[in-house]
Motif scaffolding. Structure first.
Motif, PDB file in Angstrom:
ATOM      1  N   GLN A   1       9.155  21.368 -12.184  1.00 55.02           N
ATOM      2  CA  GLN A   1       8.041  21.810 -12.660  1.00 55.02           C
ATOM      3  C   GLN A   1       6.920  21.172 -12.340  1.00 55.02           C
ATOM      4  OE1 GLN A   1       7.860  22.278 -16.852  1.00 55.02           O
ATOM      5  NE2 GLN A   1       6.469  23.948 -16.900  1.00 55.02           N
ATOM      6  N   ALA A   2       5.853  21.879 -11.721  1.00 54.34           N
ATOM      7  CA  ALA A   2       4.638  21.235 -11.422  1.00 54.34           C
ATOM      8  C   ALA A   2       3.848  20.729 -12.489  1.00 54.34           C
ATOM      9  CB  ALA A   2       3.827  22.378 -10.269  1.00 54.34           C
ATOM     10  N   THR A   3       3.151  19.529 -12.202  1.00 57.23           N
ATOM     11  CA  THR A   3       2.314  19.089 -13.484  1.00 57.23           C
ATOM     12  C   THR A   3       0.826  19.383 -13.146  1.00 57.23           C
ATOM     13  OG1 THR A   3       1.776  16.945 -11.904  1.00 57.23           O
ATOM     14  CG2 THR A   3       3.574  16.957 -13.364  1.00 57.23           C
ATOM     15  N   PRO A   4      -0.240  19.052 -14.185  1.00 57.33           N
ATOM     16  CA  PRO A   4      -1.663  19.772 -13.944  1.00 57.33           C
ATOM     17  C   PRO A   4      -2.156  18.956 -12.593  1.00 57.33           C
ATOM     18  CG  PRO A   4      -1.151  19.059 -16.123  1.00 57.33           C
ATOM     19  CD  PRO A   4       0.096  18.857 -15.425  1.00 57.33           C
ATOM     20  N   GLU A   5      -1.614  17.502 -12.318  1.00 57.98           N
ATOM     21  CA  GLU A   5      -2.147  16.891 -11.479  1.00 57.98           C
ATOM     22  C   GLU A   5      -1.643  17.744 -10.017  1.00 57.98           C
ATOM     23  OE1 GLU A   5      -0.286  15.325 -13.450  1.00 57.98           O
ATOM     24  OE2 GLU A   5      -1.847  14.008 -14.526  1.00 57.98           O
ATOM     25  N   ALA A   6      -0.709  18.109  -9.911  1.00 58.10           N
ATOM     26  CA  ALA A   6      -0.254  18.843  -8.841  1.00 58.10           C
ATOM     27  C   ALA A   6      -1.280  20.151  -8.438  1.00 58.10           C
ATOM     28  CB  ALA A   6       1.197  19.393  -9.065  1.00 58.10           C
ATOM     29  N   MET A   7      -1.603  20.753 -10.000  1.00 59.98           N
ATOM     30  CA  MET A   7      -2.421  21.966  -9.556  1.00 59.98           C
ATOM     31  C   MET A   7      -3.783  21.487  -9.079  1.00 59.98           C
ATOM     32  SD  MET A   7      -0.175  24.310 -10.611  1.00 59.98           S
ATOM     33  CE  MET A   7      -1.374  25.644 -10.583  1.00 59.98           C
ATOM     34  N   ASN A   8      -4.310  20.300  -9.653  1.00 59.81           N
ATOM     35  CA  ASN A   8      -5.595  19.968  -8.975  1.00 59.81           C
ATOM     36  C   ASN A   8      -5.387  19.316  -7.570  1.00 59.81           C
ATOM     37  OD1 ASN A   8      -6.598  19.935 -11.694  1.00 59.81           O
ATOM     38  ND2 ASN A   8      -6.092  17.833 -12.051  1.00 59.81           N
ATOM     39  N   ALA A   9      -4.513  18.991  -6.962  1.00 61.67           N
ATOM     40  CA  ALA A   9      -4.263  18.415  -5.594  1.00 61.67           C
ATOM     41  C   ALA A   9      -4.176  19.784  -4.708  1.00 61.67           C
ATOM     42  CB  ALA A   9      -3.002  17.947  -5.631  1.00 61.67           C
ATOM     43  N   LEU A  10      -3.556  20.862  -5.467  1.00 56.73           N
ATOM     44  CA  LEU A  10      -3.417  22.267  -4.427  1.00 56.73           C
ATOM     45  C   LEU A  10      -4.630  22.668  -4.320  1.00 56.73           C
ATOM     46  CD1 LEU A  10      -0.155  23.950  -5.569  1.00 56.73           C
ATOM     47  CD2 LEU A  10      -0.596  22.836  -3.619  1.00 56.73           C
ATOM     48  N   GLN A  11      -5.404  22.659  -5.377  1.00 52.60           N
ATOM     49  CA  GLN A  11      -6.858  23.227  -5.582  1.00 52.60           C
ATOM     50  C   GLN A  11      -7.521  22.540  -4.467  1.00 52.60           C
ATOM     51  OE1 GLN A  11      -7.756  26.197  -7.472  1.00 52.60           O
ATOM     52  NE2 GLN A  11      -9.362  26.080  -6.067  1.00 52.60           N
ATOM     53  N   GLU A  12      -7.635  21.404  -4.630  1.00 55.25           N
ATOM     54  CA  GLU A  12      -8.473  20.365  -3.594  1.00 55.25           C
ATOM     55  C   GLU A  12      -8.096  20.656  -2.198  1.00 55.25           C
ATOM     56  OE1 GLU A  12      -9.275  15.819  -3.599  1.00 55.25           O
ATOM     57  OE2 GLU A  12      -8.151  16.456  -5.221  1.00 55.25           O
ATOM     58  N   MET A  13      -6.842  20.710  -1.976  1.00 55.70           N
ATOM     59  CA  MET A  13      -6.427  21.073  -0.447  1.00 55.70           C
ATOM     60  C   MET A  13      -6.928  22.371  -0.147  1.00 55.70           C
ATOM     61  SD  MET A  13      -4.623  18.630   0.645  1.00 55.70           S
ATOM     62  CE  MET A  13      -3.609  19.119   2.139  1.00 55.70           C
ATOM     63  N   LYS A  14      -6.803  23.525  -0.928  1.00 52.59           N
ATOM     64  CA  LYS A  14      -7.599  24.485  -0.726  1.00 52.59           C
ATOM     65  C   LYS A  14      -8.991  24.721  -0.556  1.00 52.59           C
ATOM     66  CE  LYS A  14      -7.840  29.456  -2.123  1.00 52.59           C
ATOM     67  NZ  LYS A  14      -8.279  30.163  -3.437  1.00 52.59           N
ATOM     68  N   ASP A  15      -9.780  23.822  -1.239  1.00 48.65           N
ATOM     69  CA  ASP A  15     -11.245  24.035  -1.059  1.00 48.65           C
ATOM     70  C   ASP A  15     -11.516  23.508   0.216  1.00 48.65           C
ATOM     71  OD1 ASP A  15     -11.339  24.996  -3.562  1.00 48.65           O
ATOM     72  OD2 ASP A  15     -11.885  23.087  -4.450  1.00 48.65           O
ATOM     73  N   ILE A  16     -10.800  22.197   0.717  1.00 49.34           N
ATOM     74  CA  ILE A  16     -11.027  21.817   1.902  1.00 49.34           C
ATOM     75  C   ILE A  16     -11.005  22.606   3.009  1.00 49.34           C
ATOM     76  CG2 ILE A  16     -10.381  19.674   3.468  1.00 49.34           C
ATOM     77  CD1 ILE A  16      -9.725  18.130   0.837  1.00 49.34           C
TER      78      ILE A  16
END
Lengths: 110, 887
Positions: free
Chosen positions: A79-94
């Motif tokens: 299961q993904a953690t909130p940190e993972a969601m943040n990291a994914l979001q960050e990647m997407k923004d970049i």
């Protein structure tokens, strides 16, 4: 974007884990990804990505049920953690920033 | 499940492998995934393909995150290590004797290995210190005929100039004269302004270019000017310090042998030649602009060695070919004019070879050059023996560990019963082995330190342990652990295979396979030992044979007084007269030529005058001796007469029997001979053959010519009281030459020095034979403890039923003696082969009679018997109740 960043392959695995929800265990993730990428992957690659991300705190896992197909061995559900969601979001923004920059230079790409 | 019903499984070894490599905590999950995937694959692919894909996935698991970490698995669990070490320590203390034996054998092995590694390393670093290493060569002659190739180093003097003019790839060419010619070799030397002469060795002649070719570092003076003017010389730093303390030697003069014509001006001081340089010496005399002797000879004679530095990128092979072609076009006529024969053969078979400077000492090409070389035989012998000793030591360790394991069987059983894993037990025993090996390495280092002085004496080197280098101690540490693991792995494996039930019920678990291995090891050890013992005996007998063989002359009580260069001829003669008046002196004779190796050497070719144009010349040693030589040396005349001061001048010669044979002279007396310089001579006598060179070779032809005085006076003493005689001679010397100390050699010692290398080989073999006997005995002792322990109960029963001590003793020893006999049967032919190989080069050699082999075998049997008897006697005389009660 400090030290704990996601590798490209890890990112794919992570998103698959999120999509698969309760069915997010090794073989299922592998099957799913192979279908999407249309290529054969090795079990080692998937497992290594899972363990690495668990070490970094992007994933947690619990034991699931065993089945006869698995020779009586239990699954491990990720299961993904909130940190993972943040990291994914960050990647997407970049990525989208980069896309915009590219489109500005050459509108044909868009 | 469909796949299981159909009996379709992934390959079981791959499953096991997967379990083995994966981290324990991942194995359930990952194995499950893998199995699921296998089933999925079965749906899409054939059974075989699915199995293949499984294997591929297992290989794909080789990723650091997934794999077990070797050893560091128990990172936090160092309490276990502490316990292992503690137990190991207790074990060692408990079995002191066994531990000492193990430790001793091992340290000896390690020390032997270290010494030999040092030796090999030194041999390998010879002549490796040049900046232009790969451009420096020695030009030597090569003779290839019928597929056999030989090399020798002496070349013609004028060749230098021809090479310089015609071979542009040669940057510089330098000749040297390394044999006693002119002032080469040893001399009396003093500063011109001083009076007292000092004796020095290490003089040689060289062209000024030598400094550049061999990169001789000058501390003062310059390479471009040193040795360029006539009568100049370069001396070494240590000699400069000795003769010119706190002075600049440049421009100072030194005189050799009181002769004003041999006064040399120093125009350079060089660093001493390093230990590992093939070229040694302290005084380099220049060959530039000389009037006589060295440096002036033409195409008649080959008296020089020649060093060459090629230009960068020059091809050695092309240069060699060009030199050969140049010889055929430019030099051959000059040789013909100089009266040389055999020129057609020379063109056909002889060529030039550029020998890399690093090969000169190692002598890979076996070039005849009269220089000291690394004894290949000694090196090989060392290495073989080192390997034998190390293997014996390891075998011993294994032997002793498995033997003592019986006593630990209960410990192992109990550990297993309370839940120790095989791996844990293995770790325990490997820890013990490593600890022991670290201890052995430490004592081995100490032993090495203790043995180094003797070893240096033996090898005539100055080796030291490289403590200061960064790699030495780490290498030792790692080496110790590696050896520990290697030697410990079998005993550890052996021990962990005990079944707890067996050992706890004290049922013996001696398996035949293990017994066969142990017996094999003993046979191997004793075979190696017997070979070494026999080798030592053979080499010893050969040496004794050399020392005592009838030589054709008498070397005992002959003293060679040297250094008479500084006296003029009449003074030398009256010195001799005075000595002959002494009661201690029986005979005295002048000659620089002596039948030992480090005396003067000269060779000439001879023909029977009437056959000058028909025959090939016979090369013979050419000795100048006075009228008392034959008498003084105790040689015998076969026919004709000795020299007579009154009758003979330069044309009378005495030849040896060999010379007469080679010239095919039936009536030698009166025959006219002609030499290569067209000097005629007449044979007046034939002397019985005597060995004037090493006994490794046949006697060569020899010609003696008459010369009334020389720089060496040999004195035959009339008494056995040597020291009193020397005192008398010394008193006479001081009257005649107070400016120089009396210097002399004993001829028997010089003779013995010729056989130094074989004498050293003898010492090495004796030492190592002793070591291997020691080690083999330890191994056998261990085996006897082991076997007798196993059969203790049997023996007790036999005893109770009436077997006597002798019977039991015989029963027990027979098994071992049998092994030793097998070893001897294997060893004898091997020893014979090795010894034939060693001796077949010697012209005068002992026969390998059966007695030598018998003695070698007997020694082995006796030693083995004594070793075994210790335990056998104990067992035979033991009280049977002790053993039987334990049931």
């Amino acid at each position: 974007m400090k030290k704990n960043r996601l590798g490209e392959f890890q990112e794919l695995v992570l998103m698959t884990v999120i999509i698969l929800q309760d069915e997010a265990y090794g073989n299922e993730i592998l099957r799913n990804l192979e279908e999407r990428l249309q290529e054969r992957l090795s079990m080692g690659a998937i497992q290594a990505a899972l363990k690495r991300m668990e070490e970094k705190g992007f994933l947690t896992s619990v034991w699931g049920e065993a089945s006869q197909k698995r020779g009586g061995k239990r699954k491990r559900i990720y299961q993904a953690t909130p940190e993972a969601m943040n990291a994914l979001q960050e990647m997407k923004d970049i990525r989208s920033d980069l896309w915009q920059a590219m489109v500005l230079l050459n509108p044909n790409i868009g | 499940m469909p796949h299981q019903d159909q009996g379709q499984y992934p390959p079981s070894w791959a499953v096991r492998l997967l379990r083995f490599i994966l981290k324990h905590e991942f194995s359930e999950e990952v194995e499950g995934d893998m199995e699921e995937r296998f089933v999925d694959n079965l749906a899409d692919f054939s059974y075989g393909k699915a199995r293949w894909l499984y294997i591929r996935d297992v290989v794909g698991m080789l990723r650091p995150v997934l794999l077990k970490r070797l050893f560091s698995q128990n990172k936090t669990n160092y309490g276990m290590w502490k316990n292992n070490i503690k137990v190991a320590w207790r074990q060692m203390r408990k079995h002191r004797v066994f531990t000492t034996i193990k430790l001793g054998g091992f340290s000896v092995g390690i020390a032997a290995c270290l010494l030999i590694a040092l030796y090999a390393q030194h041999q390998l670093t010879y002549d490796q210190h040049y900046a232009d290493q790969d451009r420096i060569f020695r030009l030597v002659n090569q003779w290839s005929e019928n597929g056999e190739t030989g090399y020798w180093a002496n070349v013609h003097g004028p060749l230098k100039e021809v090479l310089e003019d015609n071979i542009p790839d040669m940057e510089s060419v330098a000749r040297v004269v390394l044999w006693p010619w002119g002032d080469g070799g040893e001399n009396q030397i003093r500063r011109v302004e001083e009076d007292f002469n000092h004796y020095e060795e290490g003089f040689f002649y060289a062209d000024p270019e030598l400094l550049e070719v061999l990169e001789v570092p000058l501390l003062s003076g310059s390479v471009s000017t040193a040795l360029r003017s006539p009568n100049t010389m370069v001396i070494s730093r240590s000699k400069a310090d000795q003769y010119f303390p706190n002075e600049d030697p440049i421009g100072k003069q030194m005189r050799l042998n009181d002769n004003p014509e041999t006064t040399y001006t120093i125009d350079g001081v060089m660093e001493d030649f390093p230990d590992n340089s093939h070229l040694q010496g302290d005084f380099i005399l220049t060959l530039a602009e000389r009037k006589w002797g060295p440096g002036t000879t033409g195409w008649c004679c080959t008296n020089y060695h020649m060093y060459v530095k090629l230009r960068p990128l020059a091809d050695k092979r092309i240069v060699e070919q060009a030199t050969g072609a140049m010889r055929n076009s430019l030099i051959i006529d000059k040789l013909r004019n100089a009266g040389q024969s055999g020129l057609e053969e020379m063109q056909q078979y002889q060529s030039y070879y550029l020998q890399p400077v690093a090969n000169i000492y190692k002598d890979l090409e076996e070039v005849g050059d009269g220089l000291p070389h690394g004894s290949l035989e000694l090196t090989r012998l060392f290495i073989v023996i080192a390997i034998i000793i190390v293997v014996l030591a390891c075998v011993n360790f294994i032997q002793l560990s498995t033997a003592s394991s019986l006593q630990r069987a209960r410990e192992v059983g109990l550990r297993k019963v309370v839940g120790s894993s095989n791996t844990g037990l293995m770790m325990q025993f490997l820890t013990e082995a490593c600890l022991l090996s670290i201890g052995a390495t430490t004592t081995g280092l100490v032993l090495t330190l203790l043995a180094l002085p003797f070893f240096n004496d033996l090898t005539q080197l100055t080796l030291v342990l490289p403590w200061a280098t960064w790699w030495f101690l780490p290498t030792m540490g790692l080496g110790a652990i590696a050896i520990g693991l290697l030697a410990g792995i079998y005993p550890a494996y052996h021990l962990t295979r005990y079944r707890p039930v067996d050992v706890l019920k004290s049922r013996s678990s001696g398996r035949t396979e293990a017994t066969a291995m142990r017996n094999g090891l003993v046979v191997f050890q004793f075979a190696a030992t017997v070979v070494l013992i026999i080798s030592a005996i053979v080499v010893h007998r050969q040496f004794e044979f050399f020392m005592n063989v009838s030589l054709g002359y008498d070397k005992e009580q002959v003293i060679n007084i040297v250094g008479l260069e500084t006296m003029d001829k009449s003074r030398r003669l009256s010195f001799k007269e005075e000595l002959l008046k002494l009661s201690a002196v029986r005979d005295a004779s002048f000659s620089n030529f002596l039948p030992v190796e480090d005396a003067a050497v000269q060779n000439r070719s001879f023909w029977v005058t009437s056959r000058r144009q028909i025959d090939n010349g016979v090369e013979a040693a050419h000795w100048t001796v006075d009228e008392d030589y034959i008498k003084t040396m105790g040689m015998k005349m076969v026919s004709g007469r000795e020299f007579d001061k009154g009758m003979d001048n330069g044309d009378a010669i005495i030849i040896n029997q060999r010379m007469a044979d080679v010239l095919r002279l039936d009536e030698p007396i009166g025959t006219q001979l002609t030499d290569m310089f067209d000097e005629k001579s007449r044979v007046i006598g034939v002397v019985q053959d005597f060995n004037f060179e090493s006994l490794e070779w046949e006697v060569r032809p020899l010609v003696m010519v008459f010369g009334p005085t020389a720089a060496t006076l040999s004195v035959k003493l009339a008494t056995e009281d040597v020291s009193a005689s020397i005192a008398m001679i010394s008193a006479v010397w001081d009257q005649f030459n107070g400016r120089q100390s009396l210097r002399m050699h004993f001829m028997d010692q010089r003779f013995a020095a010729m056989y130094d290398s074989i004498s050293r080989m003898r010492t090495v073999l004796m030492i190592f034979a002793f070591l291997s006997v020691l080690i083999a005995c330890l191994g056998l002792f261990a085996l006897s403890v082991f076997m007798i322990e196993q059969r203790a109960k049997e023996m007790s029963v036999r005893k109770v039923l009436g077997a006597g001590v002798v019977k039991i003793f015989a029963l027990l020893t027979f098994d071992f003696v049998k092994l030793v006999f097998i070893a001897i049967v294997i060893a004898l032919p091997a020893a014979q082969l090795v010894m034939e190989e060693l001796l077949h080069d010697f012209a005068y050699r002992i026969d390998l009679d059966w007695l030598i082999f018998f003695i070698g075998g007997l020694i082995a049997v006796l030693i083995a018997f004594v070793t075994i008897s210790v335990e056998s006697l104990k067992a035979a005389t033991a009280n049977p109740i002790q053993r039987l009660r334990s049931e």
